[in-house]
Write an enzyme that holds these catalytic residues in place. Sequence first.
Site, PDB file in Angstrom:
ATOM      1  N   GLY A  97       0.844  -1.202   0.000  1.00 28.82           N
ATOM      2  CA  GLY A  97       0.000   0.000   0.000  1.00 28.82           C
ATOM      3  C   GLY A  97       0.873   1.243   0.000  1.00 28.82           C
ATOM      4  O   GLY A  97       0.605   2.210   0.699  1.00 28.82           O
ATOM      5  N   ASP A 142       0.387  -1.611  -4.609  1.00 29.90           N
ATOM      6  CA  ASP A 142      -0.807  -0.817  -4.295  1.00 29.90           C
ATOM      7  C   ASP A 142      -1.890  -1.239  -5.268  1.00 29.90           C
ATOM      8  O   ASP A 142      -1.663  -2.070  -6.163  1.00 29.90           O
ATOM      9  CB  ASP A 142      -0.532   0.696  -4.399  1.00 29.90           C
ATOM     10  CG  ASP A 142      -1.428   1.511  -3.459  1.00 29.90           C
ATOM     11  OD1 ASP A 142      -2.666   1.427  -3.619  1.00 29.90           O
ATOM     12  OD2 ASP A 142      -0.917   2.208  -2.579  1.00 29.90           O
ATOM     13  N   ASP A 159      -3.901  -6.280  -3.987  1.00 30.02           N
ATOM     14  CA  ASP A 159      -4.929  -5.958  -2.997  1.00 30.02           C
ATOM     15  C   ASP A 159      -4.517  -6.631  -1.696  1.00 30.02           C
ATOM     16  O   ASP A 159      -4.435  -7.866  -1.641  1.00 30.02           O
ATOM     17  CB  ASP A 159      -6.279  -6.495  -3.507  1.00 30.02           C
ATOM     18  CG  ASP A 159      -7.396  -6.306  -2.497  1.00 30.02           C
ATOM     19  OD1 ASP A 159      -7.112  -5.979  -1.326  1.00 30.02           O
ATOM     20  OD2 ASP A 159      -8.564  -6.501  -2.879  1.00 30.02           O
ATOM     21  N   PHE A 160      -4.260  -5.832  -0.655  1.00 30.74           N
ATOM     22  CA  PHE A 160      -3.698  -6.439   0.555  1.00 30.74           C
ATOM     23  C   PHE A 160      -4.688  -7.283   1.364  1.00 30.74           C
ATOM     24  O   PHE A 160      -4.333  -7.824   2.403  1.00 30.74           O
ATOM     25  CB  PHE A 160      -2.952  -5.431   1.428  1.00 30.74           C
ATOM     26  CG  PHE A 160      -3.624  -4.118   1.748  1.00 30.74           C
ATOM     27  CD1 PHE A 160      -4.921  -4.052   2.219  1.00 30.74           C
ATOM     28  CD2 PHE A 160      -2.901  -2.928   1.622  1.00 30.74           C
ATOM     29  CE1 PHE A 160      -5.508  -2.839   2.545  1.00 30.74           C
ATOM     30  CE2 PHE A 160      -3.477  -1.705   1.945  1.00 30.74           C
ATOM     31  CZ  PHE A 160      -4.791  -1.664   2.408  1.00 30.74           C
ATOM     32  N   HIS A 184      -3.679   2.504  10.310  1.00 23.72           N
ATOM     33  CA  HIS A 184      -4.591   3.454  10.962  1.00 23.72           C
ATOM     34  C   HIS A 184      -5.883   3.650  10.153  1.00 23.72           C
ATOM     35  O   HIS A 184      -6.807   4.289  10.618  1.00 23.72           O
ATOM     36  CB  HIS A 184      -3.897   4.802  11.241  1.00 23.72           C
ATOM     37  CG  HIS A 184      -3.544   5.601  10.027  1.00 23.72           C
ATOM     38  ND1 HIS A 184      -2.918   6.828  10.100  1.00 23.72           N
ATOM     39  CD2 HIS A 184      -3.731   5.377   8.704  1.00 23.72           C
ATOM     40  CE1 HIS A 184      -2.740   7.308   8.891  1.00 23.72           C
ATOM     41  NE2 HIS A 184      -3.220   6.457   8.026  1.00 23.72           N
TER      42      HIS A 184
HETATM   43  C1  LIG Z   1      -2.925   6.545   3.534  1.00 18.64           C
HETATM   44  S1  LIG Z   1      -2.361   5.941   1.998  1.00 18.64           S
HETATM   45  C2  LIG Z   1      -0.709   5.575   2.398  1.00 18.64           C
HETATM   46  C3  LIG Z   1       0.158   5.491   1.185  1.00 18.64           C
HETATM   47  C4  LIG Z   1       1.637   5.288   1.492  1.00 18.64           C
HETATM   48  N1  LIG Z   1       1.891   4.100   2.274  1.00 18.64           N
HETATM   49  C5  LIG Z   1       2.211   6.500   2.166  1.00 18.64           C
HETATM   50  O1  LIG Z   1       2.603   6.426   3.314  1.00 18.64           O
HETATM   51  O2  LIG Z   1       2.259   7.557   1.510  1.00 18.64           O
HETATM   52  C6  LIG Z   1      -3.161   4.385   1.904  1.00 18.64           C
HETATM   53  C7  LIG Z   1      -2.802   3.587   0.659  1.00 18.64           C
HETATM   54  O3  LIG Z   1      -3.432   2.312   0.761  1.00 18.64           O
HETATM   55  C8  LIG Z   1      -3.822   1.945  -0.539  1.00 18.64           C
HETATM   56  N2  LIG Z   1      -4.857   0.911  -0.448  1.00 18.64           N
HETATM   57  C9  LIG Z   1      -6.138   1.039  -0.013  1.00 18.64           C
HETATM   58  N3  LIG Z   1      -6.777  -0.133  -0.080  1.00 18.64           N
HETATM   59  C10 LIG Z   1      -5.871  -1.034  -0.553  1.00 18.64           C
HETATM   60  C11 LIG Z   1      -5.939  -2.423  -0.817  1.00 18.64           C
HETATM   61  N4  LIG Z   1      -7.062  -3.127  -0.615  1.00 18.64           N
HETATM   62  N5  LIG Z   1      -4.822  -3.020  -1.287  1.00 18.64           N
HETATM   63  C12 LIG Z   1      -3.683  -2.326  -1.499  1.00 18.64           C
HETATM   64  N6  LIG Z   1      -3.560  -0.997  -1.260  1.00 18.64           N
HETATM   65  C13 LIG Z   1      -4.643  -0.358  -0.791  1.00 18.64           C
HETATM   66  C14 LIG Z   1      -4.322   3.223  -1.144  1.00 18.64           C
HETATM   67  O4  LIG Z   1      -4.385   3.153  -2.563  1.00 18.64           O
HETATM   68  C15 LIG Z   1      -3.274   4.219  -0.627  1.00 18.64           C
HETATM   69  O5  LIG Z   1      -2.201   4.350  -1.522  1.00 18.64           O
END
Ligand SMILES: C[S@@+](CC[C@H](N)C(=O)[O-])C[C@H]1O[C@@H](n2cnc3c(N)ncnc32)[C@H](O)[C@@H]1O
Length: 421
Positions: free
Chosen positions: A263, A288, A309-310, A329
């Site tokens: 992500g 991501d 997709d995590f 969070h």
């Molecule tokens: C708050 S952002 C944090 C991004 C990065 N880690 C940072 O610190 O800048 C949350 C990230 O989780 C990703 N995300 C949300 N749902 C996801 C999923 N099911 N699988 C993978 N990534 C996901 C979003 O696309 C986004 O880039």
Amino acid sequence: MSVIDRIDGLRKLAAADADGDASAHHAMLRELRLLQVAVETPIETTSRLNFQILQNICLRVAVEKGFLQSVVAADGKVVLASDLARRTNVDVLLISKAPSSAQKMMVHAYPLPAVRVMRVLISIGVVSEADENTYAANAVTRHQVTSGAIGALKHHFDLDMKMGGDLVAYMRRRPDDTIYQFAGEPEGCQTLFDFSHGHPTIFGLLSSDTDKGREQKQSFDDYMASKRPPASMQQWFDIYPAASRLSNAGPADSETALIVDVGGGPGQELIQLKAKCPELPGRFVLQDLPITLDRIGNLPAGIEKMPYDFFTPQPIKHARVYFMRDIMHNWSDVKCSQILGNIAAAMDKSYSTLLIDQYVLPAVGADLRAAEMDILMWLHTSGLQRTASMWEQLLSGVGLRVVKIWDGQTGMESVIEVEKL
Ligand SMILES: C[S@@+](CC[C@H](N)C(=O)[O-])C[C@H]1O[C@@H](n2cnc3c(N)ncnc32)[C@H](O)[C@@H]1O
């Protein structure tokens, strides 16, 4: 504590800050807030809280209409309110693109919206007043017009003001007047985000193919990429000594990943780590959702993108490091357990480490910023910030254990080092 005592305390912290004490900065900010309350009467304190929304409104107007961008674009020269109004086409009644002489005269008789908005922003230090109705950029103005700061403003103002406006109706809705924390827990419950924006959490909005969804997604990505600018703030790989810990723990073979950023958003963390430690061996993998990865241009050599997709099994097994920043969070314990379980299943017990870059709230004396971030997570993502004991409980539930919590500067995120049991 008296006002004088607080000022003395601040003086000492300022001296410590000047001597390079990294913890003094946040302590000073905390003391300043308490000093302000000590100086104010109670009615001044509550009145300030009631009025602070007006500052946000002025800032949003100034950025939307380009006032601050125009002042910064003047490149060190001052800007007159009348020029600003003309350039940004505000208040067409008083200053149209070709104002009549009568209209020109009225400029001084009646404050323009630009003047009224800028007056507030001057008094809170966002822009400087060079003379009557004349503005100059300062460091805050220059920061506010960066893409990251504009993204942050749109992210917070456009979403949170609407939720603020809807909050009372949400709390009074019938027959169900419960304030829910977690989307889908219990099934069918309505979050405030859903009540205001039509999606259970921000993620539904960000992936929606609408003007609002696209603008918010862009704002969110710009905002995330700008957090912790490398030059001015401690990075996770400084808090956790990545260079020394990872340099001689090279991958077991060339196919093994050194680090998987789960992500990882636009990839700024891997880019910065690669720039700081180009000698680190092994694959750097940015995972991501496709919607996020598709927006990113080419990454520096040695960093690969992987749509993932995590909530599904982790395809990269036995990486040296699985890294997650600002992910946990966003989710309830139920959802975090699923994400962590997928990582735990991929980890090698003796080789892999999970690093979580996230706030760890203290049991008492939480920093305001961290406490506010907790509320923001409830509102936007159905998530929360956790204390050390909440982290331990969450991780042990999926066969993981906290090795050490590496604390950064006060009021900032920590790096939680985790191993597989
Ligand atoms: C708050 S952002 C944090 C991004 C990065 N880690 C940072 O610190 O800048 C949350 C990230 O989780 C990703 N995300 C949300 N749902 C996801 C999923 N099911 N699988 C993978 N990534 C996901 C979003 O696309 C986004 O880039």
